[in-house]
Design an enzyme around this catalytic site. Structure first.
Site, mmCIF file in Angstrom:
data_model
loop_
_atom_site.group_PDB
_atom_site.id
_atom_site.type_symbol
_atom_site.label_atom_id
_atom_site.label_comp_id
_atom_site.label_asym_id
_atom_site.label_seq_id
_atom_site.Cartn_x
_atom_site.Cartn_y
_atom_site.Cartn_z
ATOM 1 N N HIS A 192 0.783 -1.273 -0.065
ATOM 2 C CA HIS A 192 0.006 -0.019 0.068
ATOM 3 C C HIS A 192 0.985 1.229 -0.024
ATOM 4 O O HIS A 192 2.051 1.198 0.481
ATOM 5 C CB HIS A 192 -0.791 0.039 1.392
ATOM 6 C CG HIS A 192 -1.972 0.983 1.395
ATOM 7 N ND1 HIS A 192 -1.725 2.098 1.548
ATOM 8 C CD2 HIS A 192 -3.260 0.821 1.232
ATOM 9 C CE1 HIS A 192 -3.039 2.861 1.715
ATOM 10 N NE2 HIS A 192 -3.838 2.350 1.324
ATOM 11 N N GLN A 203 -4.609 -5.331 6.875
ATOM 12 C CA GLN A 203 -5.555 -6.355 6.478
ATOM 13 C C GLN A 203 -5.734 -7.507 7.246
ATOM 14 O O GLN A 203 -6.634 -8.214 7.210
ATOM 15 C CB GLN A 203 -5.458 -6.478 4.991
ATOM 16 C CG GLN A 203 -5.740 -5.478 3.974
ATOM 17 C CD GLN A 203 -7.254 -4.587 4.067
ATOM 18 O OE1 GLN A 203 -7.951 -5.398 4.460
ATOM 19 N NE2 GLN A 203 -7.357 -3.624 3.492
ATOM 20 N N ASP A 240 2.924 -4.556 7.951
ATOM 21 C CA ASP A 240 1.869 -3.673 7.859
ATOM 22 C C ASP A 240 0.658 -4.670 8.017
ATOM 23 O O ASP A 240 0.279 -5.611 7.127
ATOM 24 C CB ASP A 240 1.787 -3.007 6.309
ATOM 25 C CG ASP A 240 0.339 -2.365 6.082
ATOM 26 O OD1 ASP A 240 -0.600 -2.481 6.772
ATOM 27 O OD2 ASP A 240 0.385 -1.882 5.105
ATOM 28 N N LYS A 284 -10.667 -0.644 10.284
ATOM 29 C CA LYS A 284 -10.779 -1.816 9.507
ATOM 30 C C LYS A 284 -11.154 -3.240 10.635
ATOM 31 O O LYS A 284 -11.490 -4.230 9.862
ATOM 32 C CB LYS A 284 -9.588 -2.530 8.667
ATOM 33 C CG LYS A 284 -9.415 -1.612 7.595
ATOM 34 C CD LYS A 284 -8.213 -1.685 6.570
ATOM 35 C CE LYS A 284 -7.458 -0.741 5.943
ATOM 36 N NZ LYS A 284 -8.116 -0.142 4.927
ATOM 37 N N CYS A 303 -4.529 2.142 -3.593
ATOM 38 C CA CYS A 303 -3.465 2.925 -3.115
ATOM 39 C C CYS A 303 -2.419 1.961 -3.243
ATOM 40 O O CYS A 303 -1.401 1.766 -2.435
ATOM 41 C CB CYS A 303 -3.755 3.222 -1.676
ATOM 42 S SG CYS A 303 -4.955 4.518 -1.303
HETATM 43 C C1 LIG Z 1 -2.577 -3.063 3.731
HETATM 44 C C2 LIG Z 1 -2.999 -1.702 3.999
HETATM 45 N N1 LIG Z 1 -1.931 -0.898 4.623
HETATM 46 C C3 LIG Z 1 -2.332 0.335 4.613
HETATM 47 C C4 LIG Z 1 -3.578 0.948 4.793
HETATM 48 C C5 LIG Z 1 -3.910 2.500 5.142
HETATM 49 O O1 LIG Z 1 -4.697 2.466 6.246
HETATM 50 P P1 LIG Z 1 -5.186 3.864 6.922
HETATM 51 O O2 LIG Z 1 -5.614 4.693 6.035
HETATM 52 O O3 LIG Z 1 -6.236 3.485 8.072
HETATM 53 O O4 LIG Z 1 -4.007 4.318 7.596
HETATM 54 C C6 LIG Z 1 -4.651 0.174 4.161
HETATM 55 C C7 LIG Z 1 -5.957 0.722 4.009
HETATM 56 O O5 LIG Z 1 -6.483 0.663 2.810
HETATM 57 C C8 LIG Z 1 -4.101 -1.178 3.825
HETATM 58 O O6 LIG Z 1 -5.191 -1.965 3.439
#
Ligand SMILES: Cc1ncc(COP(=O)(O)O)c(C=O)c1O
Length: 405
Positions: free
Chosen positions: A117, A198, A195, A221, A361
């Site tokens: 991401h 998910q 990270d 999430k 993203c």
């Molecule tokens: C794998 C992953 N990393 C990071 C994020 C970013 O999350 P946040 O916007 O809550 O910081 C997301 C959210 O879409 C994600 O799916």
């Protein structure tokens, strides 16, 4: 989990007539217990935390810290290794700034995968540009999996300071072997960051077994509120790190010219924290714990396998990522021949089926797949096979509209 349709009754937003919510990977809907915990905090237990000495403020502080303890306990972490942030994006930026600026130097390297991401790419690009370090990427095979031998090749020259990868891909659904990755990184003298945005909502996550130096995730999430994320960091690292943001709550003593800083987690929590959000997130943890994350995983695995099978009936549809549901989280990204993902999502939306259409993203991954965007359907604890049937029905109507059949 036969109780899934009954569980949907716990989510006020899902009571809308005809709504099929398949976008929990973007943000999950909130069960009533979470909404009630937040409302109750704001209505009856609210004051600023870590400041007041009157009973209401002590009570608010106790509830805030009790929430941290419950969250840490659930993931097998420690309270002083559990830092509240705004979201996972801020958690990763915290590490890039407060650890990265002092530990990554010119000529050294950071390893990422091509499926990260943007939150787990851009902070490292900014760091590398500032200190003169290099980004190295792990390639993906046909199924969207990384190769551990390529990781070893990257690690072999001793220049890698950090390996930062997803636990579950938000586009491909791929589940990374994170314990193995962290072990190999550590053996090569590199720090690891996972990270978990998910993963935490859908897989059993035991941080003491994964062994990451940093593990970051986001509250919204996990059926919790937005505005709160969590960074778990190894205490020896947190102790040596500089602060991220400066201000109240993160100090020991402030003099005119300089300050000394509180111990973690307070050192990284400048300003008034996410008070009602922390209580809401702990309520979300209790909600998930009450069902059992293993039960959730089994239920979502069944839905994912069923969806892979049923999506096979849609002409011209290609699924991205692993073909076996066992190897993926509860989300499926796909492309439909000759129809733009936004058109697909809009028509599905008119049928009440909420899916995401975008680059998710993850633009480097989109480039690797040779597409600009994809459609993503993601499943949560409240979804049922009937929701998958509605998705497939609606996709077949897209094909009729676009005359592809
Ligand atoms: C794998 C992953 N990393 C990071 C994020 C970013 O999350 P946040 O916007 O809550 O910081 C997301 C959210 O879409 C994600 O799916």
């Amino acid at each position: 989990m036969s109780a899934a349709s009954a569980l949907a009754d716990d989510f006020p937003a899902l009571q809308r007539e005809g709504l099929v919510y398949l976008d929990s990977a973007a943000s999950a809907q909130k069960p009533k217990v979470v909404i009630d915990a937040i409302a109750d905090t704001l209505a009856h237990h609210y004051a600023n935390v870590h400041r007041g000495v009157y009973p209401l403020a002590v009570e608010a502080t106790d509830r805030f810290e009790d929430s941290r303890a419950r969250i840490a306990d659930w993931l097998h972490s420690e309270v002083d290794e559990t830092v509240f942030t705004k979201n996972v994006t801020e958690a990763i930026n915290l590490v890039a700034y407060a650890w990265g600026r002092d530990n990554v130097h010119a000529g050294e390297a950071i390893v990422l995968s091509r499926a990260e991401h943007h939150s787990n790419i851009v902070p490292w690009q900014l760091l590398c540009a500032e200190v003169g370090a290099q980004l190295r990427y792990l390639d993906l095979d046909e199924e969207g999996k990384i190769s551990l031998s390529q990781l070893d090749e990257h690690l072999a020259d001793g220049r890698v300071r950090l390996v930062a990868v997803f636990h579950v891909s938000n586009v491909l659904g791929t589940i990374n072997p994170v314990a193995e990755i962290c072990e190999r990184a550590a053996a090569a003298g590199a720090v690891s960051l996972i990270d978990g945005a998910q993963a935490v909502p859908q897989l059993p996550v035991a941080l003491d077994q994964i062994g990451a130096d940093f593990y970051a995730w986001t509250g919204h999430k996990l059926y919790g509120p937005n505005g709160i994320g969590v960074l778990h960091g190894r205490s020896e690292l947190l102790r040596r790190m500089r602060p991220f943001l400066g201000g109240g709550n993160m100090i020991k003593q402030v003099r005119e010219e300089s300050s000394t800083f509180a111990d973690a987690p307070a050192k990284f929590e400048a300003g008034t924290g996410p008070i009602a959000e922390a209580v809401g997130l702990a309520a979300a943890v209790d909600f998930v714990r009450g069902i059992g994350v293993e039960t959730i995983r089994a239920h979502e695995l069944d839905l994912t396998a069923y969806a892979i099978e049923r999506l096979g009936e849609v002409p011209g549809l290609q699924i991205h990522g692993p073909t076996d549901a066992q190897d993926r989280g509860a989300l499926i990204s796909f492309s439909l021949d000759g129809v733009h993902p936004h058109d697909v999502a809009e028509i599905l939306g008119r049928d009440g089926v909420c899916v995401r259409a975008s680059h998710h993203c993850a633009q480097p991954l989109m480039r690797h797949l040779g597409i600009a965007a994809s459609v993503r359907a993601s499943f949560a604890v409240h979804n049922t096979r009937a929701d998958v049937d509605r998705l497939v029905e609606s996709l077949l109507s897209v094909i009729e509209i676009f005359g592809q059949a």
